[in-house]
Design an enzyme around this catalytic site. Structure first.
Site, PDB file in Angstrom:
ATOM      1  N   ILE A  90      74.674  62.995 -77.348  1.00 51.86           N
ATOM      2  CA  ILE A  90      75.392  64.169 -77.856  1.00 51.86           C
ATOM      3  C   ILE A  90      76.128  63.848 -79.159  1.00 51.86           C
ATOM      4  CG2 ILE A  90      77.615  63.812 -76.682  1.00 51.86           C
ATOM      5  CD1 ILE A  90      77.454  66.779 -75.816  1.00 51.86           C
ATOM      6  N   ASN A  93      76.431  48.635 -73.550  1.00 51.10           N
ATOM      7  CA  ASN A  93      77.821  48.201 -73.560  1.00 51.10           C
ATOM      8  C   ASN A  93      78.282  47.905 -72.135  1.00 51.10           C
ATOM      9  OD1 ASN A  93      78.177  48.510 -76.373  1.00 51.10           O
ATOM     10  ND2 ASN A  93      78.394  50.726 -76.123  1.00 51.10           N
ATOM     11  N   GLY A 115      83.048  48.766 -75.707  1.00 51.84           N
ATOM     12  CA  GLY A 115      82.669  50.104 -76.157  1.00 51.84           C
ATOM     13  C   GLY A 115      82.102  50.998 -75.070  1.00 51.84           C
ATOM     14  N   HIS A 155      73.584  52.605 -69.146  1.00 50.72           N
ATOM     15  CA  HIS A 155      72.718  53.345 -70.068  1.00 50.72           C
ATOM     16  C   HIS A 155      72.291  52.433 -71.204  1.00 50.72           C
ATOM     17  CE1 HIS A 155      76.976  54.046 -70.943  1.00 50.72           C
ATOM     18  NE2 HIS A 155      76.647  54.003 -72.238  1.00 50.72           N
TER      19      HIS A 155
HETATM   20  P1  AMP Z   1      78.997  54.099 -74.184  1.00 46.66           P
HETATM   21  O1  AMP Z   1      80.128  54.250 -75.161  1.00 46.66           O
HETATM   22  O2  AMP Z   1      78.126  52.908 -74.409  1.00 46.66           O
HETATM   23  O3  AMP Z   1      79.496  54.214 -72.752  1.00 46.66           O
HETATM   24  O4  AMP Z   1      78.022  55.325 -74.461  1.00 46.66           O
HETATM   25  C1  AMP Z   1      78.195  56.594 -73.917  1.00 46.66           C
HETATM   26  C2  AMP Z   1      77.374  57.529 -74.751  1.00 46.66           C
HETATM   27  O5  AMP Z   1      77.163  58.713 -74.022  1.00 46.66           O
HETATM   28  C3  AMP Z   1      78.022  57.919 -76.082  1.00 46.66           C
HETATM   29  O6  AMP Z   1      77.162  57.558 -77.162  1.00 46.66           O
HETATM   30  C4  AMP Z   1      78.212  59.422 -75.957  1.00 46.66           C
HETATM   31  O7  AMP Z   1      78.012  60.095 -77.181  1.00 46.66           O
HETATM   32  C5  AMP Z   1      77.160  59.789 -74.916  1.00 46.66           C
HETATM   33  N1  AMP Z   1      77.442  60.976 -74.151  1.00 46.66           N
HETATM   34  C6  AMP Z   1      78.581  61.282 -73.489  1.00 46.66           C
HETATM   35  N2  AMP Z   1      78.465  62.484 -72.884  1.00 46.66           N
HETATM   36  C7  AMP Z   1      77.212  62.935 -73.153  1.00 46.66           C
HETATM   37  C8  AMP Z   1      76.477  64.127 -72.814  1.00 46.66           C
HETATM   38  N3  AMP Z   1      77.035  65.089 -72.060  1.00 46.66           N
HETATM   39  N4  AMP Z   1      75.232  64.266 -73.294  1.00 46.66           N
HETATM   40  C9  AMP Z   1      74.671  63.295 -74.072  1.00 46.66           C
HETATM   41  N5  AMP Z   1      75.307  62.152 -74.407  1.00 46.66           N
HETATM   42  C10 AMP Z   1      76.564  61.985 -73.971  1.00 46.66           C
END
Ligand code: AMP
Ligand code: ZN
Length: 113
Positions: free
Chosen positions: A32, A86, A92, A99
């Site tokens: 997102i 991460n 981070g 993921h």
């Molecule tokens: P991290 O900081 O490695 O935990 O990555 C989490 C990622 O999830 C970030 O890059 C966010 O932009 C992404 N994210 C959070 N909520 C959503 C959502 N509803 N749809 C798509 N991506 C998301």
């Protein structure tokens, strides 16, 4: 599945996401808040909170996440790409469901910030 996990909710269709791919084991969707021209996430459907929480029984699943990331990168026109997972807040991690970030479409810097 974990009740308060945003990625479990995306997998279940309770929160909308731009889905890229799904099978019995993994789910992939566009980030997102992309930090590269192409940036998507590959997650296991099984809720595992962080890479360091994965057990030996999860080895095949993590392999599937990595292989799916490579395949989807290629299918979306990326020959060169960056994988990031991460682990923990200081590294981070903001969503506590494993993921794999797959990012590409620009030159990547090393070391990361
Ligand atoms: P991290 O900081 O490695 O935990 O990555 C989490 C990622 O999830 C970030 O890059 C966010 O932009 C992404 N994210 C959070 N909520 C959503 C959502 N509803 N749809 C798509 N991506 C998301
Ligand atoms: Zn989850």
């Amino acid at each position: 599945m974990s009740d308060n996990c945003i990625f479990c909710k995306i997998i279940k269709g309770e929160i909308p996401a731009k889905k890229l791919y799904e099978d019995d084991d993994v789910f992939a969707f566009w980030d997102i808040n992309p930090v590269a021209p192409k940036h998507f996430l590959v997650v296991p459907k099984k809720h595992v909170s962080a890479p360091s929480s994965a057990g030996q029984e999860d080895d095949p699943l993590i392999g599937t996440v990595l292989r799916t990331g490579s395949r989807l990168a290629k299918e979306n026109g990326l020959e060169h790409f960056r994988f990031v997972m991460n682990n923990g807040e200081e590294a981070g991690q903001t969503v506590f469901h494993i993921h794999l970030h797959v990012m590409g479409g620009r030159t990547m810097n090393w070391p990361p910030g």
